[in-house]
Design an enzyme around this catalytic site. Structure first.
Site, mmCIF file in Angstrom:
data_model
loop_
_atom_site.group_PDB
_atom_site.id
_atom_site.type_symbol
_atom_site.label_atom_id
_atom_site.label_comp_id
_atom_site.label_asym_id
_atom_site.label_seq_id
_atom_site.Cartn_x
_atom_site.Cartn_y
_atom_site.Cartn_z
ATOM 1 N N LYS A 222 0.862 -1.183 0.000
ATOM 2 C CA LYS A 222 0.000 0.000 0.000
ATOM 3 C C LYS A 222 0.899 1.233 0.000
ATOM 4 O O LYS A 222 1.753 1.387 0.876
ATOM 5 C CB LYS A 222 -0.880 -0.016 1.246
ATOM 6 C CG LYS A 222 -1.776 1.200 1.365
ATOM 7 C CD LYS A 222 -2.686 1.097 2.568
ATOM 8 C CE LYS A 222 -3.521 2.338 2.733
ATOM 9 N NZ LYS A 222 -4.376 2.276 3.934
ATOM 10 N N LYS A 275 -2.311 -1.473 -3.798
ATOM 11 C CA LYS A 275 -3.161 -0.290 -3.722
ATOM 12 C C LYS A 275 -2.321 0.965 -3.824
ATOM 13 O O LYS A 275 -1.291 1.034 -3.139
ATOM 14 C CB LYS A 275 -3.886 -0.320 -2.373
ATOM 15 C CG LYS A 275 -4.777 0.856 -2.122
ATOM 16 C CD LYS A 275 -5.321 0.785 -0.725
ATOM 17 C CE LYS A 275 -6.064 2.071 -0.437
ATOM 18 N NZ LYS A 275 -6.532 2.167 0.905
HETATM 19 C C1 PBG Z 1 -7.217 3.288 5.784
HETATM 20 C C2 PBG Z 1 -7.511 3.327 4.336
HETATM 21 C C3 PBG Z 1 -7.351 4.364 3.413
HETATM 22 C C4 PBG Z 1 -7.878 3.901 2.207
HETATM 23 C C5 PBG Z 1 -8.313 2.605 2.435
HETATM 24 N N1 PBG Z 1 -8.055 2.262 3.738
HETATM 25 C C6 PBG Z 1 -6.821 5.732 3.601
HETATM 26 C C7 PBG Z 1 -5.386 5.914 3.764
HETATM 27 O O1 PBG Z 1 -4.615 4.962 3.936
HETATM 28 O O2 PBG Z 1 -4.952 7.061 3.795
HETATM 29 C C8 PBG Z 1 -7.981 4.654 0.926
HETATM 30 C C9 PBG Z 1 -9.116 4.232 0.065
HETATM 31 C C10 PBG Z 1 -9.408 5.126 -1.070
HETATM 32 O O3 PBG Z 1 -8.771 6.163 -1.309
HETATM 33 O O4 PBG Z 1 -10.352 4.790 -1.793
HETATM 34 N N2 PBG Z 1 -5.896 3.325 6.126
#
Ligand code: PBG
Length: 353
Positions: A222, A275
């Site tokens: 991520k 992601k």
């Molecule tokens: C929680 C999380 C996030 C997203 C999914 N889980 C935000 C982040 O990490 O800042 C982003 C999802 C999206 O932008 O659609 N940590």
């Protein structure tokens, strides 16, 4: 001239007057194109992310994500039927708690917004797979994904900078919250905090609680992406200081993604995720190539919002571009796609037959 010579001639830059090799032969009709198509999209590929909040009868539109709403639990349950009817097998839940605090306690309270939502969904639609996004940023008052280093917390570590996300105290809370969500009936726990050892800690906590059967879908690679922008409004979770680059990955790194995934696999991840999706298709393809686990990709809020914004200006065809993006994500190697387009795309695919 045989076909090899012909290719050679074309490569050498000379016009092939009478090509023998004609890839266009299989593109002449829709039926033929469909017969040779390598990638097909289906609603069964989708996981639909949903935002659940306290209250009753609430459907609050999210301005930055046209068509998406924060839903109260009763409204969420009403959504379940239409999601299943469209052939979408799974939802992913994010919670917006009534109150946030330093440790995000709503996330591990059995009466927190997500555990309540999980119970209600599993009762109303037992077949629908409920995945719990396991992170603390929606629940903490500072908007970071776990416990922050300040002299105010017991786990304060003077050797680390103030404001640093404390890794191991966060692991303990992730384990606790995962047990609460799984006890409430979550089918899959999906840790997204990007702290070291999160999969192992959650696996250990689940196993110890007699929940060894509950799988983990790890947000293994991520990135600290600016494409999460619109999500911050949806989940009301912007960090009150700094950003997430101390724990999420540097967008410039690909080899490191393979290392992150390998660690999560070693710690017991059952499924892995990359992601965001579209800007990271190279990472997705590499992960898919290297590991033999079911692989998901998350088409994030910014990817969704960009297409909507361009379509609203009349610059892009929303349906065509959304389906093309989703097809590209699948072609790159995703077995599952987390997408806010899940319902729309399911309808569009049905229209296309
Ligand atoms: C929680 C999380 C996030 C997203 C999914 N889980 C935000 C982040 O990490 O800042 C982003 C999802 C999206 O932008 O659609 N940590």
């Amino acid at each position: 001239m045989n076909s090899l010579q012909l290719v050679q001639k074309t490569i050498n830059g000379q016009a092939a007057a009478d090509p023998v090799l004609r890839p266009r032969r299989t593109r002449i009709s829709s039926a033929l194109r469909s017969m040779v198509r390598e990638t097909t999209l289906s609603p069964a590929d989708f996981i639909y992310p949903l935002f659940v909040r306290h209250g009753r009868g609430e459907r609050r539109p999210i301005g930055s994500m046209p068509g998406q709403c924060q839903l109260s639990v009763d409204e969420l349950v009403r959504e379940a039927d239409s999601i299943m009817e469209l052939g979408i097998p799974a939802v992913l839940l994010f919670g917006i708690p009534a109150e946030k605090n330093w440790c995000g306690s709503d996330n591990f309270s059995p009466h927190g917004v997500v555990p309540e939502a999980i119970r209600a969904l599993k009762e109303a639609a037992p077949e629908l797979i409920v995945i719990s996004d396991m992170c603390f940023c929606e629940y903490t008052d500072h908007g970071h994904c776990g416990v922050i280093n300040t002299p105010l917390v017991d786990s304060y570590n003077a050797a680390l900078p103030e404001g640093y996300l404390l890794n191991d105290p966060t692991l303990e809370l992730l384990g606790r919250a995962s047990v609460v969500h799984a006890d409430a009936g979550a089918d899959i726990i999906a840790p997204s905090a990007m702290v070291d050892g999160m999969v192992g800690a959650i696996r250990g906590a689940l196993d110890e609680a007699g929940l060894a059967h509950v799988p983990i879908l790890s947000y293994a690679a991520k990135y600290a992406s600016s494409f999460y922008g619109p999500f911050r409004e949806a989940a009301e979770s912007p960090p009150s200081f700094g950003d997430r680059s101390q724990y999420q990955m540097d967008p410039a790194n690909r080899r490191e993604a393979l290392r992150e995934v390998a660690l999560d696999v070693a710690e017991g991840a059952d499924m892995i995720m990359v992601k965001p999706a579209l800007p990271y298709l190279d990472v997705l393809a590499a992960v898919r190539e290297e590991f033999r686990l079911p692989t998901a990709a998350y088409q994030v809020s910014g990817e969704y919002a960009m297409l909507h914004a361009a379509a609203a200006n009349g610059w892009l065809d929303l349906k065509k571009c959304a389906l093309e993006s989703l097809t590209s994500i699948k072609r790159a190697g995703a077995d599952m796609i987390l997408t806010y387009f899940a319902k729309d795309a399911a309808v569009w695919l049905a229209e296309e037959g």
